[in-house]
Each structure stands twice: as structure tokens, then as C-alpha cells.
Design a protein around this motif. Sequence first.
Motif, PDB file in Angstrom:
ATOM      1  N   GLU A 151       5.775  -8.184   0.662  1.00  0.00           N
ATOM      2  CA  GLU A 151       5.343  -6.990   0.336  1.00  0.00           C
ATOM      3  C   GLU A 151       6.350  -6.192  -0.601  1.00  0.00           C
ATOM      4  O   GLU A 151       7.349  -5.953  -0.321  1.00  0.00           O
ATOM      5  N   LEU A 152       5.887  -5.841  -1.847  1.00  0.00           N
ATOM      6  CA  LEU A 152       6.584  -5.513  -2.860  1.00  0.00           C
ATOM      7  C   LEU A 152       6.829  -3.590  -2.513  1.00  0.00           C
ATOM      8  O   LEU A 152       5.762  -2.985  -2.680  1.00  0.00           O
ATOM      9  N   LEU A 153       7.728  -3.182  -2.318  1.00  0.00           N
ATOM     10  CA  LEU A 153       8.127  -1.397  -2.396  1.00  0.00           C
ATOM     11  C   LEU A 153       8.628  -1.042  -3.530  1.00  0.00           C
ATOM     12  O   LEU A 153       8.088  -0.006  -3.997  1.00  0.00           O
ATOM     13  N   VAL A 154       9.445  -1.604  -4.293  1.00  0.00           N
ATOM     14  CA  VAL A 154      10.275  -1.208  -5.639  1.00  0.00           C
ATOM     15  C   VAL A 154      10.362  -2.269  -6.451  1.00  0.00           C
ATOM     16  O   VAL A 154      10.545  -3.212  -5.953  1.00  0.00           O
ATOM     17  N   GLY A 155       9.730  -2.057  -7.586  1.00  0.00           N
ATOM     18  CA  GLY A 155      10.126  -2.828  -8.941  1.00  0.00           C
ATOM     19  C   GLY A 155       8.600  -3.803  -9.385  1.00  0.00           C
ATOM     20  O   GLY A 155       8.537  -4.733  -9.907  1.00  0.00           O
ATOM     21  N   GLN A 156       7.418  -2.718  -9.247  1.00  0.00           N
ATOM     22  CA  GLN A 156       6.155  -3.236  -9.740  1.00  0.00           C
ATOM     23  C   GLN A 156       6.086  -3.755 -11.068  1.00  0.00           C
ATOM     24  O   GLN A 156       5.648  -4.808 -11.642  1.00  0.00           O
ATOM     25  N   ARG A 157       6.700  -2.860 -12.167  1.00  0.00           N
ATOM     26  CA  ARG A 157       6.913  -3.263 -13.496  1.00  0.00           C
ATOM     27  C   ARG A 157       7.766  -4.633 -13.685  1.00  0.00           C
ATOM     28  O   ARG A 157       7.181  -5.351 -14.341  1.00  0.00           O
ATOM     29  N   ARG A 158       8.885  -4.734 -12.998  1.00  0.00           N
ATOM     30  CA  ARG A 158       9.701  -5.864 -13.315  1.00  0.00           C
ATOM     31  C   ARG A 158       8.746  -6.991 -12.733  1.00  0.00           C
ATOM     32  O   ARG A 158       8.905  -8.249 -13.426  1.00  0.00           O
TER      33      ARG A 158
ATOM     34  N   PRO B 149       0.923  -1.156  -0.067  1.00  0.00           N
ATOM     35  CA  PRO B 149      -0.152   0.093  -0.082  1.00  0.00           C
ATOM     36  C   PRO B 149       0.757   1.171   0.181  1.00  0.00           C
ATOM     37  O   PRO B 149       0.507   2.406  -0.382  1.00  0.00           O
ATOM     38  N   GLN B 150       2.076   1.264   0.147  1.00  0.00           N
ATOM     39  CA  GLN B 150       3.147   2.300   0.488  1.00  0.00           C
ATOM     40  C   GLN B 150       3.757   2.270  -0.852  1.00  0.00           C
ATOM     41  O   GLN B 150       4.528   3.358  -0.779  1.00  0.00           O
TER      42      GLN B 150
END
Length: 282
Positions: A64-71, A20-21
Motif C-alpha cells: 500500500e503506497l502512502l507517499v511517492g505516487q508520481r515516482r 485510499p489514504q
Amino acid sequence: MPSDDRTIHDIPVDKVRVSPQNVRPHVAEDDPDLQELAASIDKWGLLEPIVLRGEYDPNAQTYELLVGQRRWMAHRFLPTKKTIEAIFAGEMDDTEALIRSLTENLVRTDLTRGQIMDAVGKLYDQFKSDRKVAERTGLHITTVRKCLNVRKYVDGSERLSHMLHDRAQGVTLDDVSRALKAAKYDMDIAVNLLEKVKHEGLNPTQQSRLVALALDLDELNPDKVDQLVSQAQVPTYQKVLMVSLGDDARGALAQAAFDFGMSDEDLAVQVIEDWLKAEERL
């Protein structure tokens, strides 16, 4: 402060969930860039691991994914890629997680102006201080204040919000600020102005000219938008005045521009012109 575990772990793709962040919460599944990224990953592999919140736990049900959503989303297009390489950012509260997501994505320069504005707004809600937001994120105080000023108006306009969040439209915070000022903060007229300005490709100087023309009118209605944009494109002779300000003066100017909802440059011009008129020199 959280400490990174730089060890790269192979994490099941289907156990990753967007935090969510995360400052990029919405990426369209049909984004053509994702297909290109997936093809690149399939050929060359993942060049940089994604960043997950917390500590590595092989028994965790979700990550929980913080960085790299497109990857991560690109991996979902590849049936043979059951896992994705990831590092863990350590335990952190929601504010630290938001800062981490924002700063990491800023380095990659792939955030839209709207996404930056949203994140700055959330951090300001937490810190109640624009200077604190600038300090923690590394953003210039002027950028933070522009984000906060535009955010006040964008929250009331779905069309304006879409324009700032759609990278293809190329709308900047200064574009929005100038359109709002020209429209005297009438949201419908501001959006119409902005759409016309981007369609006609007005540069910042022409947009500033448009603002000046609009403010000279007693009333700006939708019927006058096309005429105003055309007038702003007529070349005029201008001399550029370069002024060097000390740190205190720059800070005061940035604060005043924020308070009046103007760009620093537009306010400086306005102040000089008002003084010249008051002294009957103009």
C-alpha cells in the motif's frame, strides 16, 4: 504510533497499489511531468524511496503506497525498472496513514490547495476539532480553518473543485474565499468571478478591492462581472496599517474570520471601518 523501518527494500512495481489514504489519489497518466520524471529516474536512478504502509513482508501480494505516487507511476514507463526502492512506515490506522501522507507531501510542497483541503477535511471529520488537526499536521490553525470554510462550498461545485485541484490554475484558498464573499456565496457567480480574476491576473489587493466594490452593489449578476473586475484594477492610493496582535487576539481574529468566511485581513479592515463609522469618525 507507527515506527519507520528505514531499511530500503526493492519492491516489484506491479505489486504496489495506491492507498485510499494517499492525499494524491488521482494523477493523470498523460501528465507530461511524469515523462520527465521517468527520464530523470532512468538516467540518475531514484533519489528518494517511496513510502509504503505496514511492515516489510517479502511474501505480500500487494503493498500500500502512502507517499511517492508520481515516482511509482514514472517507474511504470520504464520497462527495465521491474522494482522500486521503498521504505515501510510501520503499522498504522487510517487516520495515521492520512496524516503521514499529508505531512510528507507538504514537506515536498507539491500538493495542490485542493488536495490539502481534502485531507484537512477528512482529518476534521475524524477529530471533530480544527485545533487537533493543526496539532497533528503542523499546519497553522488559520490554514486549517480556511480549508474547512472553503470546503463547505467547494463540495457543491465541480468547477470550483477542479480549479483548486489543478495546479496550473494557481488558485489559492484566499482567492476562493474572496470570490465567494464578493458573490455573496452565489456559486455560479463566484466561479465566474474567480475565472475572470485569474485570467486578468488580479493581485490580492485588487481582489480585496473587488470584494468591497461587489458588497456595495444591491445585486451582482453575471453581466456586471467584467465591469467589476475592470474597476478593481484601477489603482487607488492606500496606506498600509501594520497592527501587532497578541496570541489571544490573533486566535480570536482567526476564529471570527473562519465563522464569517473571510480572510483575517479583510475582517480586521471591516471591523476597524465599522467602528470608525459607528463613532462617526468616517
